[in-house]
Design a protein around this motif. Structure first.
Motif, PDB file in Angstrom:
ATOM      1  N   GLY A 130      37.400-112.869  -1.434  1.00 55.90           N
ATOM      2  CA  GLY A 130      36.134-112.822  -0.701  1.00 55.90           C
ATOM      3  C   GLY A 130      36.227-112.286   0.709  1.00 55.90           C
ATOM      4  O   GLY A 130      35.214-112.099   1.381  1.00 55.90           O
ATOM      5  N   SER A 131      37.451-112.051   1.182  1.00 55.47           N
ATOM      6  CA  SER A 131      37.592-111.524   2.543  1.00 55.47           C
ATOM      7  C   SER A 131      37.210-110.035   2.572  1.00 55.47           C
ATOM      8  O   SER A 131      37.348-109.323   1.589  1.00 55.47           O
ATOM      9  CB  SER A 131      39.024-111.712   3.045  1.00 55.47           C
ATOM     10  N   THR A 132      36.745-109.613   3.725  1.00 52.91           N
ATOM     11  CA  THR A 132      36.335-108.219   3.900  1.00 52.91           C
ATOM     12  C   THR A 132      37.546-107.348   4.201  1.00 52.91           C
ATOM     13  O   THR A 132      38.305-107.622   5.125  1.00 52.91           O
ATOM     14  CB  THR A 132      35.309-108.097   5.048  1.00 52.91           C
ATOM     15  N   LEU A 133      37.714-106.294   3.415  1.00 52.76           N
ATOM     16  CA  LEU A 133      38.793-105.331   3.638  1.00 52.76           C
ATOM     17  C   LEU A 133      38.351-104.243   4.615  1.00 52.76           C
ATOM     18  O   LEU A 133      39.113-103.847   5.482  1.00 52.76           O
ATOM     19  CB  LEU A 133      39.218-104.698   2.314  1.00 52.76           C
ATOM     20  N   ALA A 134      37.124-103.777   4.457  1.00 55.78           N
ATOM     21  CA  ALA A 134      36.608-102.716   5.327  1.00 55.78           C
ATOM     22  C   ALA A 134      35.100-102.595   5.146  1.00 55.78           C
ATOM     23  O   ALA A 134      34.534-103.031   4.135  1.00 55.78           O
ATOM     24  CB  ALA A 134      37.281-101.393   4.996  1.00 55.78           C
ATOM     25  N   ASP A 135      34.461-102.015   6.158  1.00 58.89           N
ATOM     26  CA  ASP A 135      33.039-101.656   6.103  1.00 58.89           C
ATOM     27  C   ASP A 135      32.941-100.165   6.374  1.00 58.89           C
ATOM     28  O   ASP A 135      33.670 -99.631   7.212  1.00 58.89           O
ATOM     29  CB  ASP A 135      32.232-102.364   7.212  1.00 58.89           C
ATOM     30  N   THR A 136      32.073 -99.488   5.659  1.00 52.65           N
ATOM     31  CA  THR A 136      31.814 -98.084   5.965  1.00 52.65           C
ATOM     32  C   THR A 136      30.312 -97.868   6.031  1.00 52.65           C
ATOM     33  O   THR A 136      29.542 -98.532   5.334  1.00 52.65           O
ATOM     34  CB  THR A 136      32.401 -97.124   4.914  1.00 52.65           C
ATOM     35  N   THR A 137      29.917 -96.960   6.893  1.00 51.48           N
ATOM     36  CA  THR A 137      28.510 -96.558   6.971  1.00 51.48           C
ATOM     37  C   THR A 137      28.450 -95.048   6.850  1.00 51.48           C
ATOM     38  O   THR A 137      29.372 -94.329   7.238  1.00 51.48           O
ATOM     39  CB  THR A 137      27.849 -96.992   8.293  1.00 51.48           C
ATOM     40  N   SER A 138      27.344 -94.577   6.313  1.00 50.39           N
ATOM     41  CA  SER A 138      27.129 -93.149   6.162  1.00 50.39           C
ATOM     42  C   SER A 138      25.626 -92.898   6.187  1.00 50.39           C
ATOM     43  O   SER A 138      24.837 -93.820   5.977  1.00 50.39           O
ATOM     44  CB  SER A 138      27.730 -92.664   4.841  1.00 50.39           C
ATOM     45  N   GLN A 139      25.256 -91.652   6.439  1.00 48.54           N
ATOM     46  CA  GLN A 139      23.841 -91.302   6.483  1.00 48.54           C
ATOM     47  C   GLN A 139      23.517 -90.286   5.408  1.00 48.54           C
ATOM     48  O   GLN A 139      24.362 -89.461   5.038  1.00 48.54           O
ATOM     49  CB  GLN A 139      23.462 -90.730   7.847  1.00 48.54           C
ATOM     50  N   VAL A 140      22.271 -90.351   4.937  1.00 49.37           N
ATOM     51  CA  VAL A 140      21.801 -89.413   3.925  1.00 49.37           C
ATOM     52  C   VAL A 140      20.326 -89.107   4.198  1.00 49.37           C
ATOM     53  O   VAL A 140      19.562 -89.981   4.599  1.00 49.37           O
ATOM     54  CB  VAL A 140      21.996 -89.978   2.498  1.00 49.37           C
TER      55      VAL A 140
END
Length: 176
Positions: A130-140
């Motif tokens: 349940g731990s967070t490995l990474a977050d990514t954001t992107s735009q479209v």
């Protein structure tokens, strides 16, 4: 003396024409009492008014109407945002989570707005505990009332071997 008479007559006709065009006419003025006005009539005319001189039967001025000309405003330019409605946020749905074999997540973004908009999407990569490995954001960019598919590269590809699942923020934030 003969020229002076013509000038005087020309001036009188010109004055009557000006008065007629500005909403005044002869014989239609109402007197005003000392304690207020009784009836309408007279008055000043502005360039933004148009006075209809038609009357009701009987020749009284009670049937005359007043119409305003449309007010002309400057045409808004593309840089003007005062009249533009604010954009609503879209929705994001995870279609496929990244993996070691294909380090891209696939997200479908829907635009509820009546015009094309740019949306920011966030995907969170979670480990088995349940731990967070990474977050990514992107735009479209998504067309008006349409949808678009976005492939997002997983951040920290070294953590993909510990990846259990992906979570997408269901709210795709509209770029204001």
């Amino acid at each position: 003396m003969h020229t002076r008479g013509r000038r005087l007559r020309f001036t009188a006709v010109l004055a009557l024409t000006v008065l007629t065009l500005t909403g005044f006419s002869t014989g239609r003025h109402h007197s005003h009492s000392r304690h207020g006005s009784s009836g309408g009539g007279g008055g000043c005319s502005s360039s933004s008014q148009d006075h209809d001189t038609s009357t009701s039967s009987g020749g009284s001025t009670s049937g005359s109407t007043h119409r305003s000309r449309p007010t002309y405003r400057s045409t808004p330019t593309a840089t003007s945002s005062a009249t533009a409605r604010p954009l609503k946020d879209g929705t994001a749905v995870l279609k496929r989570c990244a993996s070691v074999e294909d380090p891209y997540s696939t997200v479908e973004v829907r635009n509820p707005n009546g015009r094309e908009a740019l949306f920011t999407v966030k995907v969170t990569y979670k480990a088995g505990n349940g731990s967070t490995l990474a977050d990514t954001t992107s735009q479209v960019s998504v067309p008006a009332n349409g949808r678009a598919t976005l492939r997002m590269a997983a951040a920290g590809t070294g953590a993909l071997d510990r990846l259990d699942h992906c979570e997408v923020d269901p709210r795709a934030t509209a770029d204001r």
